[in-house]
Design an enzyme around this catalytic site. Structure first.
Site, PDB file in Angstrom:
ATOM      1  N   SER A   1       0.812  -1.221   0.000  1.00 54.34           N
ATOM      2  CA  SER A   1       0.000   0.000   0.000  1.00 54.34           C
ATOM      3  C   SER A   1       0.841   1.264   0.000  1.00 54.34           C
ATOM      4  O   SER A   1       0.429   2.285  -0.590  1.00 54.34           O
ATOM      5  CB  SER A   1      -0.942  -0.009   1.207  1.00 54.34           C
ATOM      6  OG  SER A   1      -0.214  -0.143   2.424  1.00 54.34           O
TER       7      SER A   1
ATOM      8  N   ASP B   1      10.434   0.388  -2.032  1.00 53.60           N
ATOM      9  CA  ASP B   1       9.627  -0.739  -1.566  1.00 53.60           C
ATOM     10  C   ASP B   1       9.191  -0.504  -0.127  1.00 53.60           C
ATOM     11  O   ASP B   1       9.830   0.248   0.613  1.00 53.60           O
ATOM     12  CB  ASP B   1      10.446  -2.036  -1.664  1.00 53.60           C
ATOM     13  CG  ASP B   1       9.585  -3.264  -1.912  1.00 53.60           C
ATOM     14  OD1 ASP B   1       8.360  -3.169  -1.719  1.00 53.60           O
ATOM     15  OD2 ASP B   1      10.150  -4.304  -2.291  1.00 53.60           O
TER      16      ASP B   1
ATOM     17  N   ASP C   1       6.877  -4.674   6.219  1.00 56.39           N
ATOM     18  CA  ASP C   1       5.915  -5.000   7.261  1.00 56.39           C
ATOM     19  C   ASP C   1       6.419  -4.588   8.639  1.00 56.39           C
ATOM     20  O   ASP C   1       5.633  -4.282   9.537  1.00 56.39           O
ATOM     21  CB  ASP C   1       5.606  -6.499   7.238  1.00 56.39           C
ATOM     22  CG  ASP C   1       4.927  -6.903   5.952  1.00 56.39           C
ATOM     23  OD1 ASP C   1       3.856  -6.369   5.654  1.00 56.39           O
ATOM     24  OD2 ASP C   1       5.484  -7.753   5.229  1.00 56.39           O
TER      25      ASP C   1
ATOM     26  N   LYS D   1       9.666  -8.396   5.357  1.00 61.32           N
ATOM     27  CA  LYS D   1       8.793  -8.152   4.222  1.00 61.32           C
ATOM     28  C   LYS D   1       8.108  -9.462   3.831  1.00 61.32           C
ATOM     29  O   LYS D   1       8.537 -10.534   4.230  1.00 61.32           O
ATOM     30  CB  LYS D   1       9.593  -7.604   3.027  1.00 61.32           C
ATOM     31  CG  LYS D   1      10.119  -6.197   3.252  1.00 61.32           C
ATOM     32  CD  LYS D   1      10.957  -5.687   2.079  1.00 61.32           C
ATOM     33  CE  LYS D   1      10.262  -5.808   0.737  1.00 61.32           C
ATOM     34  NZ  LYS D   1       8.949  -5.130   0.699  1.00 61.32           N
TER      35      LYS D   1
ATOM     36  N   GLU E   1      10.803  -9.262  -4.679  1.00 60.96           N
ATOM     37  CA  GLU E   1      11.213  -7.990  -4.088  1.00 60.96           C
ATOM     38  C   GLU E   1      12.690  -8.025  -3.710  1.00 60.96           C
ATOM     39  O   GLU E   1      13.432  -7.072  -3.969  1.00 60.96           O
ATOM     40  CB  GLU E   1      10.370  -7.694  -2.849  1.00 60.96           C
ATOM     41  CG  GLU E   1       8.936  -7.308  -3.162  1.00 60.96           C
ATOM     42  CD  GLU E   1       8.072  -7.226  -1.920  1.00 60.96           C
ATOM     43  OE1 GLU E   1       7.098  -6.453  -1.946  1.00 60.96           O
ATOM     44  OE2 GLU E   1       8.351  -7.928  -0.931  1.00 60.96           O
TER      45      GLU E   1
END
Length: 228
Positions: free
Chosen positions: A34, A87, A90, A99, A108
């Site tokens: 997001s 990028d 989390d 991540k 990624e």
């Protein structure tokens, strides 16, 4: 398993701050999630205004967003270098990340590690003094039981990630499965990263150790930029 408690405005500020680093002629790694989506939207606006860049998406989601925003795309094997990757994460502790909430961490990590400059975009809810977020581990389907046993031996509690709108597990863009592995507080991310990488059947894990060059944290009234 994504932590989405940050506000849209915080995420937008972080994404746009990182997008401002992109200059004409650059090859840009386009992250997933997001907050990275705000960076992609900002880059799309810049392309519409004449910015000449090429993007390398890290997932089906980021590819679709880039196409929607008119960003020309390329691939790793078609370029000499990746100038910058933007990028999300989390969880962020210093310059070490967890991540993989979007199950795109394998792609990624490949793109982010290839970049000359890796910029993480985050909101304050992602910041921590010590990593304790469950570590996503992408595994080959046939290796699911043996990898689960090995992760347990390493002190983790692996949970096969279930799909939200279909029966069965999440399947990655690579056709693999994902374990979310709770290790509690990760006091030695580098050692755990090495141990996970050594397990047969593991495609990639979500510990990004010392890959990030900058972290842009979107706040209610601005952006905090952390650099090495």
């Amino acid at each position: 398993m994504k932590n989405t408690s940050g506000t849209t405005e915080q995420k937008r500020r972080a994404g746009e701050s990182a997008a401002d680093l992109v200059a004409d002629g650059m090859v840009v790694g386009l992250g997933t999630g997001s907050t990275a989506a705000h960076a992609i939207a900002a880059l799309g606006q810049a392309v519409d205004s004449g910015l000449d860049i090429r993007g390398i998406p890290t997932s089906f989601q980021s590819r679709q967003l880039a196409l929607e925003h008119g960003i020309p795309l390329t691939t790793l094997d078609a370029v000499d270098a990746v100038d910058i990757a933007i990028d999300g994460a989390d969880q962020v502790a210093g310059f070490t990340l967890v991540k993989g909430g979007g199950a795109a961490h394998a792609r990624e990590k490949i793109v982010d590690a290839a970049a000359d400059r890796f910029v993480v975009v985050a909101d304050p809810s992602k910041l921590a003094d010590e990593l304790d977020y469950p570590v996503p581990v992408e595994v080959l389907p046939d290796a699911r039981p043996t990898v689960a046993d090995s992760i347990t031996d390493l002190g983790g509690d692996p949970t096969l990630r279930a799909a939200e709108r279909k029966d069965g597990p999440v399947v990655t863009d690579n056709g693999n499965l994902v374990f979310d592995c709770d290790f509690g507080a990760v006091t030695d991310p580098a050692t755990l990263a090495s141990d996970l990488s050594a397990l047969p059947g593991v495609v990639e894990h979500g510990l990004f150790v010392d890959l990030a060059d900058e972290v842009h944290v979107g706040l209610d009234d601005g952006v905090e930029r952390r650099t090495r």
